[in-house]
Design an enzyme around this catalytic site. Structure first.
Site, PDB file in Angstrom:
ATOM      1  CE1 TYR A  66      -8.553 -24.257  14.355  1.00  0.00           C
ATOM      2  CE2 TYR A  66     -10.921 -24.193  14.765  1.00  0.00           C
ATOM      3  CZ  TYR A  66      -9.634 -24.371  15.222  1.00  0.00           C
ATOM      4  OH  TYR A  66      -9.425 -24.644  16.540  1.00  0.00           O
TER       5      TYR A  66
ATOM      6  CG  ASP B  65       8.576 -22.828  18.924  1.00  0.00           C
ATOM      7  OD1 ASP B  65       8.457 -21.643  18.552  1.00  0.00           O
ATOM      8  OD2 ASP B  65       9.545 -23.541  18.588  1.00  0.00           O
TER       9      ASP B  65
HETATM   10  C1  IPM Z   1     -12.838 -22.549  20.641  1.00  0.00           C
HETATM   11  C2  IPM Z   1     -13.168 -24.016  20.492  1.00  0.00           C
HETATM   12  C3  IPM Z   1     -13.601 -24.272  19.056  1.00  0.00           C
HETATM   13  C4  IPM Z   1     -12.422 -23.953  18.172  1.00  0.00           C
HETATM   14  C5  IPM Z   1     -14.145 -25.693  18.784  1.00  0.00           C
HETATM   15  C6  IPM Z   1     -15.274 -26.048  19.718  1.00  0.00           C
HETATM   16  C7  IPM Z   1     -14.578 -25.849  17.350  1.00  0.00           C
HETATM   17  O1  IPM Z   1     -12.088 -24.798  20.877  1.00  0.00           O
HETATM   18  O2  IPM Z   1     -13.727 -21.716  20.374  1.00  0.00           O
HETATM   19  O3  IPM Z   1     -11.716 -22.245  21.025  1.00  0.00           O
HETATM   20  O4  IPM Z   1     -11.557 -24.814  17.954  1.00  0.00           O
HETATM   21  O5  IPM Z   1     -12.364 -22.842  17.665  1.00  0.00           O
END
Ligand code: IPM
Ligand code: MG
Length: 358
Positions: A141, A224
């Protein structure tokens, strides 16, 4: 001392569900002497519309100055055409990074009253009580480099980077082990160590960290297989600890074991126990503004806030008992409705929980 709570309603159904959670907080303040003050600010698409930025400086400043943040949801089709770097989701990711909220706790609990709302057979899910501990400020991320670039031959190439320092892995494993000590003492670390070196390190560090927790039974599973086992035999799990992206995916999957994603709260904590609390579902633009969204995930997020940041476990129990009472009374939003119950809207549920506090 008065605790400061920042309220961030966000987009879609966010404002509707947060309003009900605020009712519960207000009832606790009036009826049980919970010493809090609440302030509201903009985040996500609502903030883009108002000031052109999904995470305004002022919101981050207020969040840093508060003890806890209660967030609804962000995002919606209106903002999808925007560049990924300025979308509503960046507001959420910016809060996680800006507050150092590395530990995301996502419980998946099946309320017996909702056993027939799950798409799985009741005997597979009855009594389910799993906690997913998701790393929230690292991994793919946030890894650099990232982006879409144009190669020398003119072709476009998309790029993200999966990267973890061992200290990041160690601290999230420690959180998982500490919580597991108060539950079933079993932790399953989920990785893809057969393919990805980064998660090979994850597995090594999990094993090393577990040495300080001799009572914990640590197991490992490839992601998985974990995805498959979650629907095959979900009750084999107690605590699952995993990286940011696997945790995102597995927690959505786990939510459906419980019948509705509208029931699941979450806590995102930093090193000092400060936290952001939010339902794990999204902004549900398809039902926004209709007054039918399920506010229970957000209300249960308030219970997590009481437990993890406000140090009020008795009040947390009270909120959770009130939610069970409302389910016992047969009140259901459409997402958890089944015949024989009463189909009601968002505000009816919020009022009923506030009343059921006692
Ligand atoms: C979550 C959501 C977020 C993520 C998005 C909205 C950025 O899916 O909190 O699980 O991917 O973390
Ligand atoms: Mg998600």
């Amino acid at each position: 001392m008065t605790k400061k709570i920042l309220i961030l309603p966000g987009d879609g159904i966010g404002p509707e569900i947060v309003a009900e959670a605020v009712k519960v907080l207000a009832a606790l303040r009036e009826g049980y002497g919970l010493d809090i003050e609440m302030e509201e600010a903009l985040v996500g698409g609502a903030a883009i519309d108002a000031v052109g930025n999904p995470l305004p400086e002022e919101t981050l400043r207020l969040a840093r100055a508060s003890d806890a943040v209660l967030l609804g949801a962000v995002g919606g089709p209106k903002w999808e055409p925007l560049d990924i770097s300025v979308r509503p989701e960046k507001g959420l990711l910016g809060l996680r990074a800006g507050l150092g909220l590395f530990a995301n706790l996502r419980p998946a609990i099946l309320y017996p009253q909702l056993a027939d709302a799950s798409t799985l057979r009741p005997e597979v899910v009855s009594g389910l009580d799993i906690l997913i501990v998701r790393e929230l400020t690292g991994g793919i991320y946030f890894g650099q480099p990232r982006g879409i670039r144009i190669l020398d031959d003119g072709e476009r190439q998309g790029l993200n980077t999966l990267v973890y320092r061992e200290s990041e892995i160690r601290r999230i494993c420690r959180v998982a082990f500490e919580i597991a000590m108060k539950r079933g003492k079993r932790v399953c670390s989920v990785d893809k160590a057969n393919v990805l070196e980064c998660t090979e390190l994850w597995r090594q560090v999990a094993v090393e960290t577990a040495q300080a927790f001799p009572e914990i039974e640590l197991s490992h599973m490839y992601v998985d297989n974990a995805a498959m086992q979650l629907v095959r035999r979900p009750k084999q799990f107690d605590v699952i600890v995993t990286d940011n992206m696997f945790g995102d995916i597995l927690s959505d999957e786990a939510s459906m074991l419980t019948g509705s994603i509208g029931m699941l709260p979450s806590a995102s904590l930093n090193e000092t126990g400060k936290g952001m609390y939010e339902p794990i579902h999204g902004s549900a633009p398809d039902i926004a503004g209709q007054g039918i969204a399920n506010p229970l995930a957000t209300i249960l997020s308030v219970a997590m806030m009481l437990r993890y940041t406000l140090d009020q476990p008795a009040l947390a129990d009270r909120v959770e008992a009130a939610v069970r009472g409302v389910l016992d009374a047969g009140l259901r939003t459409p997402d958890i409705y089944s015949p024989g119950n009463q189909r009601v809207g968002t505000a009816v549920i919020g009022d009923a929980v506030a009343r059921a506090l006692g």
